[in-house]
Each structure stands twice: as structure tokens, then as C-alpha cells.
Design an enzyme around this catalytic site. Sequence first.
Site, short mmCIF file in Angstrom:
data_model
loop_
_atom_site.label_atom_id
_atom_site.label_comp_id
_atom_site.label_asym_id
_atom_site.label_seq_id
_atom_site.Cartn_x
_atom_site.Cartn_y
_atom_site.Cartn_z
N ASN A 67 82.72 9.27 34.25
CA ASN A 67 81.53 9.48 35.07
C ASN A 67 80.42 8.55 34.60
O ASN A 67 80.30 8.24 33.41
CB ASN A 67 81.10 10.95 35.06
CG ASN A 67 80.11 11.28 33.96
OD1 ASN A 67 78.92 11.02 34.08
ND2 ASN A 67 80.63 11.82 32.86
N CYS A 127 72.07 9.42 24.46
CA CYS A 127 71.57 8.59 25.55
C CYS A 127 70.94 7.31 24.97
O CYS A 127 70.57 7.29 23.80
CB CYS A 127 70.55 9.36 26.37
SG CYS A 127 69.13 9.86 25.39
N THR A 263 84.53 19.24 31.90
CA THR A 263 85.37 18.74 33.00
C THR A 263 86.32 19.80 33.55
O THR A 263 86.55 19.86 34.76
CB THR A 263 86.17 17.52 32.48
OG1 THR A 263 85.22 16.54 32.05
CG2 THR A 263 87.05 16.91 33.55
C1 LIG Z 1 80.03 14.83 35.59
C2 LIG Z 1 79.53 14.93 34.18
C3 LIG Z 1 78.16 14.95 33.94
C4 LIG Z 1 77.68 15.05 32.62
N1 LIG Z 1 76.34 15.09 32.40
C5 LIG Z 1 75.87 15.25 31.13
C6 LIG Z 1 74.48 15.39 30.88
O1 LIG Z 1 73.64 15.40 31.78
N2 LIG Z 1 74.09 15.51 29.58
C7 LIG Z 1 74.98 15.54 28.53
O2 LIG Z 1 74.57 15.68 27.38
N3 LIG Z 1 76.31 15.45 28.76
C8 LIG Z 1 76.76 15.30 30.02
N4 LIG Z 1 78.11 15.22 30.24
C9 LIG Z 1 79.03 15.28 29.10
C10 LIG Z 1 79.55 16.70 28.89
O3 LIG Z 1 78.50 17.59 28.58
C11 LIG Z 1 80.57 16.73 27.73
O4 LIG Z 1 79.95 16.31 26.55
C12 LIG Z 1 81.77 15.82 27.99
O5 LIG Z 1 82.12 15.80 29.36
C13 LIG Z 1 82.99 16.22 27.15
O6 LIG Z 1 83.43 17.51 27.47
P1 LIG Z 1 84.63 17.80 28.54
O7 LIG Z 1 85.76 16.90 28.16
O8 LIG Z 1 84.91 19.26 28.39
O9 LIG Z 1 84.06 17.45 29.90
C14 LIG Z 1 78.60 15.12 31.55
C15 LIG Z 1 79.97 15.10 31.81
C16 LIG Z 1 80.45 15.01 33.10
C17 LIG Z 1 81.94 15.00 33.33
#
Ligand SMILES: Cc1cc2nc3c(=O)[nH]c(=O)nc-3n(C[C@H](O)[C@H](O)[C@H](O)COP(=O)(O)O)c2cc1C
Length: 314
Positions: A67, A127, A263
Site C-alpha cells: 500500500n 514516517c 491486513t
Molecule cells: C492499507 C493500510 C494502511 C495503513 N495505514 C497506516 C497508518 O496510517 N499508520 C500506521 O502507522 N500504519 C499504517 N499501516 C501499517 C499497519 O498499521 C501495520 O503496521 C502493517 O500493515 C503490518 O501489519 P499487518 O501485516 O497485520 O497489516 C497501514 C497498513 C495498510 C495495509
Amino acid sequence: MADLTTKLGSLTLQSPIMPASGTFTDELAQVFDLGLIGAHVTKTITAETRGGNPTPRVCEVAGGMLNSIGIPSKGVDYFVDHVIPIYRQWDAPLVVSISAGTADDFARLCARVSQPGVAAIEVNISCPNIEEDGKAFAMRPETTIRAMEALRAASDLPLWAKLSPNTGQTVEVAQAAEAAGADALVVANTLLAMAIDVDSRKPRLGNLMGGLSGPSLKPITLRMAYQAARSVSIPVIGCGGISTLQDVLEYLIAGAAAVQVGTASFREPAIMPRLIEELAAWMDAQGIASLPELIGSVRDDEASDAMIYAEAAP
Ligand SMILES: Cc1cc2nc3c(=O)[nH]c(=O)nc-3n(C[C@H](O)[C@H](O)[C@H](O)COP(=O)(O)O)c2cc1C
């Protein structure tokens, strides 16, 4: 019935399972009772109104997704007036995720969101820092310290520092965040990645690159959560690729006191309450009464410090 409460510093969560920032909104209340999960974590907000990145912003890859949403934001005033009040209807603690391009802007935003009804602030230091050529604060211990010290001075609320898997200095960054006053670490955000459409030869994301999340990220962020938990005394919250009970257990055994699910909620919106139920049933079946019996119970007695804190694959 097993006791699923977990302590994150001054906060006690009724369950160790909560959403990952950016993958959760209060709209999920249409799918399950939001009172069931350990905490509510909002999508990262910025001080000003922002658009997101160019489209396409997401694409599927083997074992996960990429993403490059960017951080579209209606700004902090809208958030404080319209979003924080929505969460007052639930007892679960509200965790607000924030981001900014400089340490000073970060601190101002942190002070502004330190409002009644907010239980903790997750600081997205993964970030880009515009004063460091866009490198994330959490890439290096020095920039982590600078951001975290400014943030610490700006708020009395618990601060959760969200680390980046793009660093090669996990232990140093984790320790820097702790030394500068973080109350917990979230380990971790997405990993910088790319996909190409071979027919058009164009990158599949409008922003060229994006963050990898989902099952393929898990071994990396699990390794980081383990290293962080071994090297700091504040709680670690595991995040990355969780979609099964096995994943939750691995993070807890590695030393995480709680976990975030991202996710996987897109595929199965009610996955969090299911994992909570499965965790309780598994603990009952194993005769494990409470989470401290599990957290950090990894059998690594034979491992040397060089192995535990490795920064390259052996
Ligand atoms: C569509 C999407 C948007 C995300 N937006 C943010 C965000 O705004 N801030 C943040 O710290 N992490 C954001 N993340 C990262 C997630 O919080 C997380 O750290 C990362 O996806 C790993 O976890 P997962 O594999 O369970 O998705 C985003 C992830 C995805 C997939």
C-alpha cells in the site's frame, strides 16, 4: 476461563488483540462488538488536511499486499471535534496515531491530541522526517531520540513508538525510543517494497513503491519484536502479518505483551474477536491461566547475545 488481560505500562487491556493503525475504523461496529477488542487504534492523522498518494494505492502480492495510501487526513481539528467523541461509547482505550515531518510539528500535534478520552498516543515515527532527506525518524537512534524527546515533553499520556522494519538498527532504535521516554513500542510498520506489471512495465503502485504487509512480513517483524523485547524493559506490541492464532502465540512467546492485526481484517473483518476466542480456548486447553505465563517464554537459553541481536542473516 483464561484471563486475557494484559498490562501495557499504566494501561490494562482486557485482551491483547487490537487493530493496526490504518486498517480500522468505527464502521467495523457493523460487523462485531467493538467492546470485545483490547483497544481502538485510529488511522494516523496529521495536523493539516492532506490528500493521499497517487492511485493505484494498493496491490496484492504473494503472501500479502503493498500500500501507498499516504496519510490522507481531514486535519487534527476535525479529528478532535468529530472522531474522538465517537469512541466514547466504548470502554476499550482509544489510541490515537499521529505523524508529522519534523520533531517540533510532531510535538505540537501530540499536545493537541492529548485530550480527554484518549488513552495513549501511537507515534508513527516510521514516517518520513523532512529534515533528514525524508528518511523515517525510526531508521536511526539519533533521529528517534530527537523525535521522542520532543513528543515526551508535549504530553503526559502514554506514548507508543511505532518502529520501522526498514532499519538495520532495531535494537539501537528500540533502546533510543525507550531512553527518550516511550511507554511502549509497536513493532512494526510496513516494509518498503515494489511490484511491476510486466505487460505495461509500469510499477503497480501510483507512488512507485509502497509498504509490504500481510503474512510475508511476519517473520521479519516477529524477529524485530523478539529483539526489541529482549533489549528494552517497556512493553512491546507485535504487529505484522498476523492472521492466525499461531501468529498471535508466536508474538506473545517472543515477548510481545499485545498484538495488532492489520491486513487480515480486510479479508476477514471479524478476525479480531475470532482470535480472542481462539486464544482463550487454547489457553484453557493448555492449562495456562494468564498471559504472563506465555509472554516472553521463548526457549532461547542456548542463544548467545550475538545471535539474539544479529543484524544480518547468519
Ligand atoms: C492499507 C493500510 C494502511 C495503513 N495505514 C497506516 C497508518 O496510517 N499508520 C500506521 O502507522 N500504519 C499504517 N499501516 C501499517 C499497519 O498499521 C501495520 O503496521 C502493517 O500493515 C503490518 O501489519 P499487518 O501485516 O497485520 O497489516 C497501514 C497498513 C495498510 C495495509
